[in-house]
Enzyme design. Structure first.
Site, PDB file in Angstrom:
ATOM      1  N   SER A   1       0.832  -1.209   0.000  1.00  0.00           N
ATOM      2  CA  SER A   1       0.000   0.000   0.000  1.00  0.00           C
ATOM      3  C   SER A   1       0.867   1.259   0.000  1.00  0.00           C
ATOM      4  CB  SER A   1      -0.899   0.028   1.239  1.00  0.00           C
ATOM      5  OG  SER A   1      -1.715  -1.111   1.314  1.00  0.00           O
TER       6      SER A   1
HETATM    7  N1  SAH Z   1      -0.865  -4.866   4.172  1.00  0.00           N
HETATM    8  C1  SAH Z   1      -0.184  -5.115   2.907  1.00  0.00           C
HETATM    9  C2  SAH Z   1      -1.068  -4.719   1.738  1.00  0.00           C
HETATM   10  C3  SAH Z   1      -1.053  -5.799   0.707  1.00  0.00           C
HETATM   11  S1  SAH Z   1      -2.266  -5.736  -0.576  1.00  0.00           S
HETATM   12  C4  SAH Z   1       1.168  -4.416   2.883  1.00  0.00           C
HETATM   13  O1  SAH Z   1       1.508  -3.675   3.813  1.00  0.00           O
HETATM   14  O2  SAH Z   1       1.936  -4.646   1.950  1.00  0.00           O
HETATM   15  C5  SAH Z   1      -3.548  -6.765   0.067  1.00  0.00           C
HETATM   16  C6  SAH Z   1      -3.183  -8.202   0.376  1.00  0.00           C
HETATM   17  O3  SAH Z   1      -4.388  -8.834   0.832  1.00  0.00           O
HETATM   18  C7  SAH Z   1      -2.717  -9.050  -0.814  1.00  0.00           C
HETATM   19  O4  SAH Z   1      -1.474  -9.634  -0.518  1.00  0.00           O
HETATM   20  C8  SAH Z   1      -3.815 -10.093  -0.985  1.00  0.00           C
HETATM   21  O5  SAH Z   1      -3.331 -11.368  -1.424  1.00  0.00           O
HETATM   22  C9  SAH Z   1      -4.387 -10.192   0.417  1.00  0.00           C
HETATM   23  N2  SAH Z   1      -5.758 -10.684   0.525  1.00  0.00           N
HETATM   24  C10 SAH Z   1      -6.821 -10.439  -0.283  1.00  0.00           C
HETATM   25  N3  SAH Z   1      -7.934 -11.078   0.173  1.00  0.00           N
HETATM   26  C11 SAH Z   1      -7.562 -11.751   1.312  1.00  0.00           C
HETATM   27  C12 SAH Z   1      -8.245 -12.600   2.233  1.00  0.00           C
HETATM   28  N4  SAH Z   1      -9.545 -12.931   2.083  1.00  0.00           N
HETATM   29  N5  SAH Z   1      -7.550 -13.097   3.272  1.00  0.00           N
HETATM   30  C13 SAH Z   1      -6.234 -12.807   3.448  1.00  0.00           C
HETATM   31  N6  SAH Z   1      -5.521 -12.023   2.596  1.00  0.00           N
HETATM   32  C14 SAH Z   1      -6.175 -11.491   1.541  1.00  0.00           C
END
Ligand code: SAH
Length: 223
Positions: free
Chosen positions: A69
């Protein structure tokens, strides 16, 4: 995806100071959040190819079609979460571990779930550099289900675009607890940042904030 630059040099620190100044200008006011963003080396969480750009206020690819993000988004969500030392925090969407590390830096006990097996495994391997943050536990699973075994949580943060408020996560939130999540706007590409506070009678106090654009929250595990 290669990450080997685990050195925090003077120019990284200088760039981080500038990023924090920018976040302050964009309206982030919580000093503990700004301090955490100043402490955590964001370039540790990116592919080496992006090292020079790590302190721009931008999202970057982290593999498997996912992104780390934007710093403003991380600061904004963290500020809304009002993290206190020793809070038990559930994070949905580990991704790069950057957001989880910001929460850990604030003194929270972090339980973070990722549904992409490759990202989860990569994170397990890469985590060794951060012996400093022993207060993060990793889980491979589905954030719609949460972690009932470890519930209840003081705080819950979802870092992917939720199609609706996941009911199981509400069950796993303490009374007085706070959940921050981006919820899809009807028919739009964007999400509204929401903060839910669980009241003594089990109902939710709902607040709405700015619009953001996240990768989708998908159900089930992948891998
Ligand atoms: N907090 C992260 C943001 C990553 S983007 C950071 O600091 O980099 C969002 C992430 O959520 C992705 O890696 C995606 O695979 C994950 N995601 C999406 N749906 C999900 C779910 N139902 N359960 C767990 N992870 C999920």
């Amino acid at each position: 995806m290669a990450r080997s630059i685990f050195e925090d040099k003077y120019y990284h620190k200088a760039n981080r100071n500038q990023l924090v100044a920018l976040l302050r200008n964009r309206g982030i006011t919580d000093e503990s959040v700004l301090n955490a963003m100043n402490q955590v080396p964001r370039h540790f969480f990116l592919d080496n190819a992006f090292e020079k750009h790590a302190y721009q206020d931008k999202a970057f690819p982290i593999g498997e079609g996912q992104t780390i993000s934007q710093p403003y988004t991380v600061a904004y969500q963290t500020q809304l979460l009002q993290v206190k030392k020793n809070d038990k925090v559930l994070e949905v969407g580990t991704g790069s571990i950057y957001q989880a590390t910001i929460l850990a830096e604030l003194g929270a006990w972090v339980f973070t779930i990722e549904r992409q097996k490759k990202l989860y495994e990569f994170n397990q391997q890469q985590y060794c550099f951060k012996n400093k943050y022993l207060n993060i536990k990793f889980f491979y699973g589905d954030g719609f289900i949460g972690l009932p075994t470890y519930a209840p949580f003081d705080k819950i943060i979802i870092t992917a675009a939720a199609p609706f408020i996941p009911p199981k996560l509400i069950e796993q939130l303490k009374v007085g607890g706070i959940m921050v999540l981006p919820v899809d706007q009807e028919g739009g590409e964007e999400q509204t940042m929401m903060r839910l506070t669980k009241q003594a009678d089990g109902t939710l106090l709902e607040e709405q904030f700015e619009s953001f654009s996240f990768v989708p929250m998908l159900s089930g595990k992948n891998g």
